[in-house]
Design a protein around this motif. Structure first.
Motif, PDB file in Angstrom:
ATOM      1  N   SER A  23       0.820  -1.211   0.000  1.00  0.00           N
ATOM      2  CA  SER A  23       0.000   0.000   0.000  1.00  0.00           C
ATOM      3  C   SER A  23       0.858   1.267   0.000  1.00  0.00           C
ATOM      4  O   SER A  23       0.470   2.281  -0.589  1.00  0.00           O
ATOM      5  N   VAL A  41      -8.642   0.141   0.686  1.00  0.00           N
ATOM      6  CA  VAL A  41      -8.494  -1.251   1.127  1.00  0.00           C
ATOM      7  C   VAL A  41      -9.662  -1.659   2.011  1.00  0.00           C
ATOM      8  O   VAL A  41     -10.251  -2.733   1.846  1.00  0.00           O
ATOM      9  N   GLN A  45     -12.458  -4.545   1.419  1.00  0.00           N
ATOM     10  CA  GLN A  45     -12.667  -5.619   2.393  1.00  0.00           C
ATOM     11  C   GLN A  45     -14.137  -5.746   2.768  1.00  0.00           C
ATOM     12  O   GLN A  45     -14.622  -6.851   3.036  1.00  0.00           O
ATOM     13  N   SER A  52      -7.249  -9.830  -0.701  1.00  0.00           N
ATOM     14  CA  SER A  52      -6.670 -10.285   0.560  1.00  0.00           C
ATOM     15  C   SER A  52      -5.687  -9.213   1.019  1.00  0.00           C
ATOM     16  O   SER A  52      -4.778  -8.849   0.261  1.00  0.00           O
ATOM     17  N   ALA A  53      -5.886  -8.677   2.212  1.00  0.00           N
ATOM     18  CA  ALA A  53      -5.050  -7.589   2.716  1.00  0.00           C
ATOM     19  C   ALA A  53      -4.416  -8.010   4.038  1.00  0.00           C
ATOM     20  O   ALA A  53      -5.124  -8.240   5.011  1.00  0.00           O
ATOM     21  N   TYR A 173      -0.419  -2.246   4.169  1.00  0.00           N
ATOM     22  CA  TYR A 173      -1.136  -3.465   3.759  1.00  0.00           C
ATOM     23  C   TYR A 173      -0.426  -4.100   2.565  1.00  0.00           C
ATOM     24  O   TYR A 173      -0.003  -3.414   1.629  1.00  0.00           O
ATOM     25  N   TRP A 174      -0.321  -5.427   2.636  1.00  0.00           N
ATOM     26  CA  TRP A 174       0.141  -6.197   1.482  1.00  0.00           C
ATOM     27  C   TRP A 174      -1.094  -6.776   0.821  1.00  0.00           C
ATOM     28  O   TRP A 174      -1.769  -7.630   1.380  1.00  0.00           O
ATOM     29  N   MET A 175      -1.392  -6.276  -0.383  1.00  0.00           N
ATOM     30  CA  MET A 175      -2.660  -6.605  -1.044  1.00  0.00           C
ATOM     31  C   MET A 175      -2.446  -7.593  -2.177  1.00  0.00           C
ATOM     32  O   MET A 175      -1.531  -7.440  -2.990  1.00  0.00           O
TER      33      MET A 175
END
Length: 437
Positions: A23, A41, A45, A52-53, A173-175
């Motif tokens: 992010s 994000v 969600q 998927s975060a 966040y890793w999205m």
């Protein structure tokens, strides 16, 4: 809902990669604040398993405002060194510089300069070395260029101690793609309507999952009982008038303090079981101030202090009986006795608490009720002082129309009754015909 354009752009970025998107990197490349990406994000969600975060956190070092200034202009000590010419500089002139005080201390510690206190014209500062290496600035430049890992921990801690560096925790966040990933956003329905059921459109709709963990609206509860509200209001008025609250936490009282000390004879009907609750365990009290007890006994049986007494055989056995107090005046008696044992000072006491009577229970009577009591002790008090206190108390309640009427009370002299009234709302044309002119 977050900005639709940012959400769609973010989905297209996630679609183009296999592993995922950070992010922070997304915010940097899109030229928007990181919180805008975080909002996008959270919106995705809420739509379900679109993405998927994974929340990640990392720490890194950043320059403070002072650190940025030093990275640009040099450390305080280096600037002090540069400000000193070969012929030296007076200490007073150096201290006028914004960086002079801190830089002087650090330069002295590094032995870059010296002070000649015996110099003509006052203390003068001279260089002790030809040149210096500004290591502080070099270290800060490394951090500024994201090369802070080359610094040792002791260097970082030293710069942090000087408030030139601060350790910052960054959350991002890793999205990545979710099981229901799509680059088009379909608004989820939050309510199943009768029309959807009638025309069958609910089969093609996507509904937002119901959150069974939601707390909902907090119930409207926890209000004070009306009696407690009134008690709180009365208590605040007494405190505003300078009164001190008496301790009234002893519901059990001896007959001595409840009756005898207040000059109520032992054969009085109020002391009968039909009006008072007597305790069976413990049935008797034994701890009394003996000198005071003897004086009370003498006044009852023989008289004294201007009173002829009741002329009866006063018995300690009656005074020892424990009861549920019938009035808070027993507490007033204790407080006045305590006051008499020390050097006299004017006092104002009050109490608001429960008392108990052996009443027949019905719609308007209970075995307990609240009593409000006030005691003022001072020299030279008159009935006018009492009337003034009562008038002030009722005025604070909003009751200003008062009338005082003389009355008879066997336990107080003089005695009076207090009445209050208001104009009412009855029309005059209904009342005037009753008047005989």
């Amino acid at each position: 809902m977050a900005d639709t354009g940012v959400v769609e752009t973010l989905l297209r970025r996630i679609e183009k990669v296999d592993d995922g998107v950070d992010s922070l990197e997304a915010a940097s490349s899109l030229g928007v604040d990181h919180q805008v990406i975080v909002g996008a994000v959270k919106s995705l969600q809420a739509l379900g398993d679109v993405i998927s975060a994974e929340l990640r956190s990392s720490k890194h070092w950043e320059l403070t405002d002072e650190g940025k200034e030093i990275a640009e202009q040099g450390s305080h000590e280096a600037r002090v060194f540069s400000s000193i010419p070969l012929e030296g500089l007076s200490q007073s002139e150096l201290m006028k510089l914004s960086f002079g005080k801190i830089g002087f201390s650090k330069a002295m510690s590094s032995k870059w300069i010296r002070v000649d206190k015996a110099h003509e014209g006052g203390p003068r500062i001279f260089r002790t070395v030809e040149s210096v290496e500004d290591q502080v600035r070099e270290k800060l430049l490394l951090v500024q260029k994201n090369s802070g890992s080359q610094l040792e921990e002791k260097d970082k801690n030293e710069l942090k101690k000087r408030k030139l560096l601060s350790e910052v925790t960054v959350k991002s966040y890793w999205m990545s793609k979710g099981n229901s990933f799509s680059t088009t956003i379909t608004k989820q329905e939050t309510e199943l309507t009768p029309e959807m059921i009638a025309n069958g459109s609910w089969k093609e709709k996507k509904f937002k999952p119901y959150n069974f963990e939601a707390l909902g609206v907090a119930p409207d509860c926890g209000h004070l009982h009306p009696l407690m509200k009134v008690r709180t209001q009365f208590r605040q008025i007494f405190l505003e008038m300078g009164f001190t609250e008496m301790p009234t936490n002893n519901f059990i009282e001896s007959s001595f303090w409840n009756f005898d000390s207040l000059f109520q004879p032992q054969q009085h009907p109020a002391r009968d079981q039909h009006d008072t609750f007597f305790l069976s365990d413990p049935a008797l009290a034994h701890d009394f101030p003996q000198d005071y007890l003897e004086r009370v006994k003498k006044v009852h049986s023989e008289g004294g202090y201007g009173s002829q007494g009741y002329k009866y055989d006063w018995k300690i056995e009656e005074a020892q009986k424990n009861i549920l107090r019938t009035h808070t005046t027993a507490v007033s008696a204790r407080m006045l006795y305590k006051l008499a044992q020390q050097k006299f000072t004017p006092v104002k006491y009050f109490s608001i608490d429960r008392v108990f009577r052996n009443e027949t229970l019905d719609a308007t009577h209970l075995a307990e009720f609240h009593q409000i009591e006030g005691v003022v002790a001072d020299y030279g008090l008159t009935l006018g002082d009492l009337m003034g206190i009562l008038h002030q108390f009722y005025t604070k309640l909003g009751i200003t129309k008062l009338r005082f009427k003389p009355a008879y009370n066997p336990y107080t002299e003089p005695s009076m009754e207090l009445f209050s009234y208001h104009e009412g709302t009855t029309r005059k044309d209904k009342l005037v015909p009753f008047i005989n002119f």
